[in-house]
Design a protein around this motif. Structure first.
Motif, PDB file in Angstrom:
ATOM      1  N   LEU A 213      24.801 -43.632   6.388  1.00 28.63           N
ATOM      2  CA  LEU A 213      26.269 -43.668   6.366  1.00 28.63           C
ATOM      3  C   LEU A 213      26.810 -43.306   4.987  1.00 28.63           C
ATOM      4  CD1 LEU A 213      27.088 -46.842   8.502  1.00 28.63           C
ATOM      5  CD2 LEU A 213      27.102 -44.450   9.218  1.00 28.63           C
ATOM      6  N   ASN A 214      26.172 -43.816   3.961  1.00 31.06           N
ATOM      7  CA  ASN A 214      26.637 -43.516   2.607  1.00 31.06           C
ATOM      8  C   ASN A 214      26.483 -42.040   2.274  1.00 31.06           C
ATOM      9  OD1 ASN A 214      27.258 -45.987   0.469  1.00 31.06           O
ATOM     10  ND2 ASN A 214      26.220 -46.652   2.330  1.00 31.06           N
ATOM     11  N   ALA A 215      25.480 -41.401   2.859  1.00 28.81           N
ATOM     12  CA  ALA A 215      25.265 -39.971   2.604  1.00 28.81           C
ATOM     13  C   ALA A 215      26.429 -39.125   3.096  1.00 28.81           C
ATOM     14  CB  ALA A 215      23.971 -39.507   3.263  1.00 28.81           C
ATOM     15  N   VAL A 216      27.203 -39.631   4.076  1.00 28.75           N
ATOM     16  CA  VAL A 216      28.375 -38.897   4.567  1.00 28.75           C
ATOM     17  C   VAL A 216      29.665 -39.587   4.141  1.00 28.75           C
ATOM     18  CG1 VAL A 216      27.159 -37.836   6.492  1.00 28.75           C
ATOM     19  CG2 VAL A 216      28.246 -40.073   6.826  1.00 28.75           C
ATOM     20  N   GLY A 217      29.576 -40.452   3.121  1.00 30.02           N
ATOM     21  CA  GLY A 217      30.766 -41.052   2.544  1.00 30.02           C
ATOM     22  C   GLY A 217      31.306 -42.268   3.253  1.00 30.02           C
ATOM     23  N   ILE A 218      30.548 -42.862   4.182  1.00 28.72           N
ATOM     24  CA  ILE A 218      31.011 -44.055   4.901  1.00 28.72           C
ATOM     25  C   ILE A 218      30.426 -45.283   4.205  1.00 28.72           C
ATOM     26  CG2 ILE A 218      31.026 -45.290   7.096  1.00 28.72           C
ATOM     27  CD1 ILE A 218      30.693 -42.574   8.481  1.00 28.72           C
ATOM     28  N   ARG A 219      31.280 -46.101   3.580  1.00 29.06           N
ATOM     29  CA  ARG A 219      30.821 -47.243   2.784  1.00 29.06           C
ATOM     30  C   ARG A 219      31.386 -48.574   3.274  1.00 29.06           C
ATOM     31  NH1 ARG A 219      31.649 -42.901  -0.692  1.00 29.06           N
ATOM     32  NH2 ARG A 219      29.743 -42.261  -1.778  1.00 29.06           N
ATOM     33  N   ALA A 220      32.021 -48.568   4.434  1.00 29.11           N
ATOM     34  CA  ALA A 220      32.697 -49.773   4.913  1.00 29.11           C
ATOM     35  C   ALA A 220      31.745 -50.924   5.195  1.00 29.11           C
ATOM     36  CB  ALA A 220      33.502 -49.440   6.173  1.00 29.11           C
ATOM     37  N   LEU A 221      30.475 -50.625   5.454  1.00 28.96           N
ATOM     38  CA  LEU A 221      29.516 -51.672   5.810  1.00 28.96           C
ATOM     39  C   LEU A 221      28.578 -52.033   4.662  1.00 28.96           C
ATOM     40  CD1 LEU A 221      28.539 -50.475   9.407  1.00 28.96           C
ATOM     41  CD2 LEU A 221      30.283 -52.134   8.737  1.00 28.96           C
ATOM     42  N   ASN A 222      28.896 -51.597   3.454  1.00 28.72           N
ATOM     43  CA  ASN A 222      28.001 -51.832   2.316  1.00 28.72           C
ATOM     44  C   ASN A 222      27.893 -53.283   1.884  1.00 28.72           C
ATOM     45  OD1 ASN A 222      27.423 -49.137   2.258  1.00 28.72           O
ATOM     46  ND2 ASN A 222      28.383 -48.727   0.278  1.00 28.72           N
TER      47      ASN A 222
END
Length: 328
Positions: A213-222
């Protein structure tokens, strides 16, 4: 369907399918309630005394947060400043013995309770964003270092990994030297043992999914938990049990180690001393020198007879550090 509509659909599927796989991986693994060591585990009782024995001071980070640190002053003009970074799950009181010993020998020492750690953090085991530890340490150095004072970053275990990450990042120029005590490098480095010798329970599928997810810019679940630690009952049921940090979020855990290109972070280190114990249960002590020496000529290396945790207060560690920090 128009060409643009087909393109949009293809693009949506290109993102949605990997995202779905990532979410499935994340959902398939959960933390274990009240995870504890089987048997004695790593002997955390050997790291520092009660936190009340060293006053906890406060400094203000760039986001306005008040963060804790301990300080041992040498009282000598021209002394270097050692910034001592604690290992995973613990706090700056780990350096009560070493900090006092170094101060008695002409070296100033500060040991922060890294954000998310210590007696009463705002959110235990979590930070706000990837890389926040580096910003916090830079703010601490700016607050505590005297003009022109040499700055030496010392780190044990994950704290050593953070020192390596700091050297390779935006604040690396603030460091004049580094001292690495059995540092964590990466899970696939030659120095690694599975699960750090049984100390850590890594939620591998969650890590993979969140990385996707982070690789495509999705960080909401970090903020989700990705690693737990097996503290022994002697710590959790003892006087310092409530100060232990038993699990980390993805963003904290990622920020506490060298980047995935750990070789570049190692290569960026200033002159450094690396110490590890031959009895280290968490990492392969004999692998440090060949691994690091292949990437940089800045290292000085030594092995002691210590275990992973006892290396901090091993008498040989103090001797080697003093020799390393001698002027000239």
């Amino acid at each position: 369907m128009t060409l643009w509509a087909k393109f949009a659909l293809s693009a949506a599927l290109f993102v949605a399918i990997p995202a779905g796989i990532a979410l499935g991986l994340i959902a398939s693994q959960r933390p274990v309630p009240d995870l504890r060591a089987e048997g004695d585990g790593l002997d955390f009782t050997r790291l520092g005394g009660p936190t009340a024995s060293v006053p906890l001071r406060q400094y203000t980070a760039r986001d306005g947060a008040s963060l804790g640190y301990r300080r041992w002053d040498s009282g000598q003009a021209g002394a270097p400043l050692v910034v001592a970074l604690h290992g995973s799950g613990w706090h700056g009181a780990q350096y009560a013995g070493l900090g006092a010993a170094l101060a008695q020998r002409g070296i100033d020492v500060i040991a922060p309770d890294l954000r998310g750690h210590g007696p009463a953090p705002a959110r235990r085991g979590d930070i706000d964003y990837l890389g926040q530890f580096e910003d916090d340490i830079a703010d601490l150095i700016a607050d505590q270092a005297a003009p022109g004072q040499r700055v030496v970053v010392l780190g044990h275990s994950s704290g050593g990994g953070l020192a390596i990450r700091l050297a390779g990042g935006a604040h690396g120029a603030r460091i004049d030297r580094a001292i690495l005590l059995a540092p964590f490098v990466q899970h696939d480095a030659p120095t690694a043992r599975p699960d750090s010798g049984g100390w850590a329970r890594v939620l591998v599928r969650r890590v993979i999914g969140l990385s996707m997810l982070n690789a495509v810019g999705i960080r909401a679940l970090n903020g989700l938990t990705v690693i737990q630690f097996r503290f022994p009952d002697s710590v959790l049921d003892g006087p310092l049990g409530l100060t232990a940090t038993r699990a980390y979020s993805y963003r904290l855990n990622t920020s506490y180690a060298p980047r995935r290109d750990w070789r570049a972070d190692v290569a960026a280190l200033p002159p450094f001393l690396l110490l590890a114990g031959r009895a280290d249960e968490a990492f392969r002590a004999e692998a440090y020198e060949p691994t690091f020496a292949a990437l940089t000529a800045n290292g000085t290396y030594a092995l002691t007879d210590a275990s992973h945790l006892s290396v901090v207060d091993d008498p040989e560690t103090l001797t080697r550090i003093l020799r390393f920090l001698q002027p000239g």
